[in-house]
Design an enzyme around this catalytic site. Structure first.
Site, PDB file in Angstrom:
ATOM      1  N   SER A  91      -3.590  -3.311  -0.841  1.00 17.03           N
ATOM      2  CA  SER A  91      -2.507  -4.044  -0.188  1.00 17.03           C
ATOM      3  C   SER A  91      -3.001  -5.384   0.331  1.00 17.03           C
ATOM      4  CB  SER A  91      -1.952  -3.203   0.964  1.00 17.03           C
ATOM      5  OG  SER A  91      -0.969  -3.926   1.659  1.00 17.03           O
ATOM      6  N   GLN A 123      -7.947  -0.039   3.052  1.00 16.25           N
ATOM      7  CA  GLN A 123      -8.841  -0.568   4.090  1.00 16.25           C
ATOM      8  C   GLN A 123     -10.165  -1.081   3.516  1.00 16.25           C
ATOM      9  OE1 GLN A 123      -8.521  -1.068   7.420  1.00 16.25           O
ATOM     10  NE2 GLN A 123      -6.400  -0.369   7.415  1.00 16.25           N
ATOM     11  N   GLY A 179       0.809  -1.218   0.000  1.00 16.37           N
ATOM     12  CA  GLY A 179       0.000   0.000   0.000  1.00 16.37           C
ATOM     13  C   GLY A 179       0.841   1.266   0.000  1.00 16.37           C
ATOM     14  N   ASN A 212      -8.436   4.174   8.155  1.00 16.95           N
ATOM     15  CA  ASN A 212      -7.898   3.038   8.900  1.00 16.95           C
ATOM     16  C   ASN A 212      -8.100   3.140  10.409  1.00 16.95           C
ATOM     17  OD1 ASN A 212      -5.975   5.107   7.865  1.00 16.95           O
ATOM     18  ND2 ASN A 212      -4.644   4.239   9.419  1.00 16.95           N
ATOM     19  N   THR A 235      12.112  -7.888 -10.346  1.00 19.98           N
ATOM     20  CA  THR A 235      11.617  -9.256 -10.551  1.00 19.98           C
ATOM     21  C   THR A 235      10.323  -9.435  -9.762  1.00 19.98           C
ATOM     22  OG1 THR A 235      13.863 -10.029 -10.822  1.00 19.98           O
ATOM     23  CG2 THR A 235      12.203 -11.704 -10.315  1.00 19.98           C
ATOM     24  N   HIS A 266      -1.973  -7.604   2.571  1.00 20.76           N
ATOM     25  CA  HIS A 266      -2.011  -8.062   3.971  1.00 20.76           C
ATOM     26  C   HIS A 266      -3.193  -7.495   4.763  1.00 20.76           C
ATOM     27  CE1 HIS A 266      -0.246  -4.633   6.418  1.00 20.76           C
ATOM     28  NE2 HIS A 266       0.116  -4.237   5.226  1.00 20.76           N
ATOM     29  N   CYS A 324       0.883   3.239  13.307  1.00 20.41           N
ATOM     30  CA  CYS A 324       2.051   4.050  13.001  1.00 20.41           C
ATOM     31  C   CYS A 324       2.316   5.091  14.080  1.00 20.41           C
ATOM     32  CB  CYS A 324       1.855   4.761  11.670  1.00 20.41           C
ATOM     33  SG  CYS A 324       1.268   3.662  10.398  1.00 20.41           S
TER      34      CYS A 324
HETATM   35  C1  LIG Z   1      -2.082  -0.301   5.834  1.00 14.12           C
HETATM   36  C2  LIG Z   1      -2.399   0.916   5.074  1.00 14.12           C
HETATM   37  C3  LIG Z   1      -1.478   1.469   4.156  1.00 14.12           C
HETATM   38  C4  LIG Z   1      -0.090   0.911   3.978  1.00 14.12           C
HETATM   39  O1  LIG Z   1      -0.073  -0.333   3.351  1.00 14.12           O
HETATM   40  P1  LIG Z   1       1.226  -1.259   3.464  1.00 14.12           P
HETATM   41  O2  LIG Z   1       0.936  -2.411   2.574  1.00 14.12           O
HETATM   42  O3  LIG Z   1       1.352  -1.646   4.906  1.00 14.12           O
HETATM   43  O4  LIG Z   1       2.380  -0.445   3.003  1.00 14.12           O
HETATM   44  C5  LIG Z   1      -1.864   2.569   3.433  1.00 14.12           C
HETATM   45  N1  LIG Z   1      -3.088   3.124   3.594  1.00 14.12           N
HETATM   46  C6  LIG Z   1      -3.986   2.630   4.460  1.00 14.12           C
HETATM   47  C7  LIG Z   1      -5.320   3.269   4.571  1.00 14.12           C
HETATM   48  C8  LIG Z   1      -3.669   1.518   5.234  1.00 14.12           C
HETATM   49  O5  LIG Z   1      -4.562   1.043   6.101  1.00 14.12           O
END
Ligand SMILES: *Cc1c(COP(=O)(O)O)cnc(C)c1O
Length: 392
Positions: free
Chosen positions: A200, A180, A72, A152, A238, A202, A326
């Protein structure tokens, strides 16, 4: 019940077993570089393309509008810096929100140091931008509007379709950080007029370190990562084949389950919110009760510190967060809670519980039982609370 009760799904999620199982093969057997010509490499080229299709389908994009990134933060950086770089001759003004993730805010601050002019729009008490404020902020030299799909910290969902329409009307590029939202609430980039979208893996039960940027066909954007010709010359490096495969499966599965999971999580979320607010005096819900992500609970308790609540919850095996992942570790209160008008002391006493697919009603009941005595114990030690009782 699990030993670990994980209520921090907005920070990251556990990877689904099906995802792990499929990924394994691409570390140990089919490990070829997709750019090479032998079989285990060409197979990988094909699986990367299949994942691209799975990601595209989840947001109603075309396959060749999806570019894989390392997550993300990279997608956000690329979208904002890339558009700034490609359209700076047209103008140097960008509109965003004061409650964006730091991946957007710090990127915008960087661009300010390079001569760009950024408008950080305020939000209302529920964390939602007012459309009139957005309209008023648009100028002749505005090149980009970047507004997050859902927040988030407090789960507030923005009026993305309306913003998309306004951007289109004014010939301005529209990016949304949907990290999110993807997989959790419906998204249609065509219907919503979204030009760029960050996601993202995860955050939807896929692996960390892999994500994507959707870039609508016809949008000019300079690369962020220079090097080889991967991702049609737009993002070198890659391909992270195991990660890409894992993200593809994860997004396909979560999209299939979205409707039923939204219902289930909304029920659990509301039970948790009501359970907390009804049993703990001087508590409040942050953000709107309805217009929020299905899994998001964010509450504030007067007279105590969020960090102390987290430590005591941890002793009960409960993982949660105060503000955003964060900002924990720093003493600054969350910029999002301040933006919705909370005074510093209330922003400090906040707790975020984010639910996901692995959470059960039993776990919700456990938190509803364990949290009130924790808040009471902390208040008994709080000088602010003592003063409050005296003045009452
Ligand atoms: C988690 C998050 C990100 C960052 O994503 P990563 O894959 O951890 O770098 C960016 N924006 C929002 C709203 C998020 O919740």
């Amino acid at each position: 019940m699990n030993d670990i009760i994980y209520f921090d799904n907005a920070a990251t999620t556990r990877v689904r077993p099906e995802v792990i199982e499929t990924m394994t093969k691409y570390f140990s057997e089919s490990y070829g570089n997709p750019s090479s010509i032998y079989k285990i490499a060409q197979t990988n080229k094909a699986v990367v393309e299949k994942a691209r299709e799975q990601v595209a389908k989840a947001i109603n994009a075309e396959k060749n509008e999806i570019y894989f990134t390392a997550g993300g933060s990279e997608s956000d950086n690329w979208a904002v810096k890339g558009i700034a770089d490609s359209y700076s001759e047209k103008g140097k003004h960008i509109i965003t929100l004061s409650i964006e993730h730091h991946a957007i805010l710090h990127t915008c601050e960087y661009l300010e140091s390079k001569g760009f002019d950024i408008t950080y729009l305020p939000v209302n008490e529920f964390g939602v931008v007012e459309i009139d404020e957005l309209k008023k902020a648009i100028r002749k030299d505005t090149i980009l509007i970047s507004v997050m799909f859902a927040n988030n910290e407090i789960g507030a969902i923005q009026p993305i379709k309306e913003i998309g329409a306004i951007a289109k009307e004014n010939g301005i590029i529209f990016h949304t950080d949907a990290v999110q939202a993807v997989g959790h609430i419906p998204i249609d980039v065509k219907e919503m007029n979204i030009d760029l979208l960050s996601l993202s893996s995860h955050k939807f039960y896929g692996p960390k370190g892999i994500g994507a940027l959707y870039i609508r066909k016809g949008i000019k954007i300079k690369p962020l990562i220079h090097g080889g010709a991967q991702e049609r010359n737009r993002r070198a490096g890659t391909e992270n084949v195991p990660g890409i495969v894992g993200m593809g499966i994860a997004i396909e599965l979560i999209t299939k389950e979205m409707k039923s999971e939204m219902e289930r999580l909304t029920y659990l979320r509301d039970k948790l919110i009501d359970g907390i607010l009804n049993s703990i005096p001087n508590s409040r819900l942050n953000g709107d009760k309805e217009k929020r992500l299905p899994g998001n609970v964010n509450v504030s308790f007067e007279f105590i510190e969020g960090e102390s609540i987290l430590l005591m919850l941890d002793m009960k095996g409960i993982c949660a967060s105060s503000g955003s992942a964060c900002t924990s570790g720093s003493l600054d209160p969350s910029h999002v809670l301040l933006a919705i008008g909370l005074p510093h002391e209330k922003a400090h006493g906040s707790l975020r519980l984010t639910l996901g697919m692995f959470n059960t009603e039993e776990e919700v009941d456990y938190v509803i039982r364990e949290l009130p005595p924790i808040v009471s114990r902390l208040r008994d030690m709080s000088p602010l609370y003592e003063e409050y009782l005296k003045n009452k």
